[in-house]
Write an enzyme that holds these catalytic residues in place. Sequence first.
Site, short mmCIF file in Angstrom:
data_model
loop_
_atom_site.label_atom_id
_atom_site.label_comp_id
_atom_site.label_asym_id
_atom_site.label_seq_id
_atom_site.Cartn_x
_atom_site.Cartn_y
_atom_site.Cartn_z
N SER A 142 60.83 81.92 27.16
CA SER A 142 60.62 80.63 26.51
C SER A 142 59.25 80.64 25.85
O SER A 142 58.35 81.39 26.26
CB SER A 142 60.68 79.51 27.56
N TYR A 155 58.53 74.86 35.44
CA TYR A 155 59.25 75.67 34.47
C TYR A 155 58.28 76.61 33.75
O TYR A 155 58.55 77.81 33.62
CB TYR A 155 59.95 74.76 33.47
#
Length: 275
Positions: A142, A155
């Site tokens: 990501s 996250y």
Amino acid sequence: MSRRYAVAGRVVAVTGGGRGIGERIAVRLAAAGARVAVGDIDETAAVRVASELGDEHVGRHLDVTSTESFGAFLDEVGSTLGSVDVLVNNAGVMWVGPFAEEPEICLRRQLEVNLVGVMRGVRLVAPAMQARGSGHIVTIASAGSLLALPGEASYAATKHGVLGYLKAVREELLGSGVHLSVVLPAVVDTQLAAGTATGIAGRLSPDRVAEAVLEVLTKPRFEVSIPRYVDPLNRAIGLLPRPARDAVSRRLVPNQLRESDPGARADYQSRLETD
């Protein structure tokens, strides 16, 4: 080398392949001639995707938080399609909200799926690839591996960890014939990102990520940002003094605590908190 030639006939295992980015990766690589094994915690979804791809592809249950499950999945792929040439580590989950209010089950789930699940996949497939002198492991990480958005603390931690782990493993595999690639997309239009703000990058389609995977299999690279300017922009911002760096980052990077839509995330987060 044509992109089809780079992939045709190769056995590709995709984790989290039952929907979203993983499904589109499976579809794109199958169209390029790969024999695809779709793994997902939702076996019904995995089987559906594989059946839609055709007879040369398989869909199986896969829980990336379990070494036994991951090993059994790879063994079955080996017995039905052949040795895994490419592993795409795609499975991931995300909880959004204030760090102090995050349920511990969500913290642990993100660590187990996003970070340890990737490590587990690498550890299980890399030795055989080393022995053969060829193979490719592609991990969907990501932009959160480079940035840290308020509201996505855990996250971001898992995605920073993934990038650090892969950097180290890449050095250990140097000269072995095994390639590592990590794809770093901004916000992608999937259930995982439902209701989140996108910042300047806008919302990406899963097909754009799938195309990036095909590209790195054709011409291996270690880091691929989507959009491509994210990494160089982040590096440039990092050269600024801290006050200026913070001011610029706060204008470009969304604050999920203020800008996300909890209502749009309610169903997804409810499942994450109870699974």
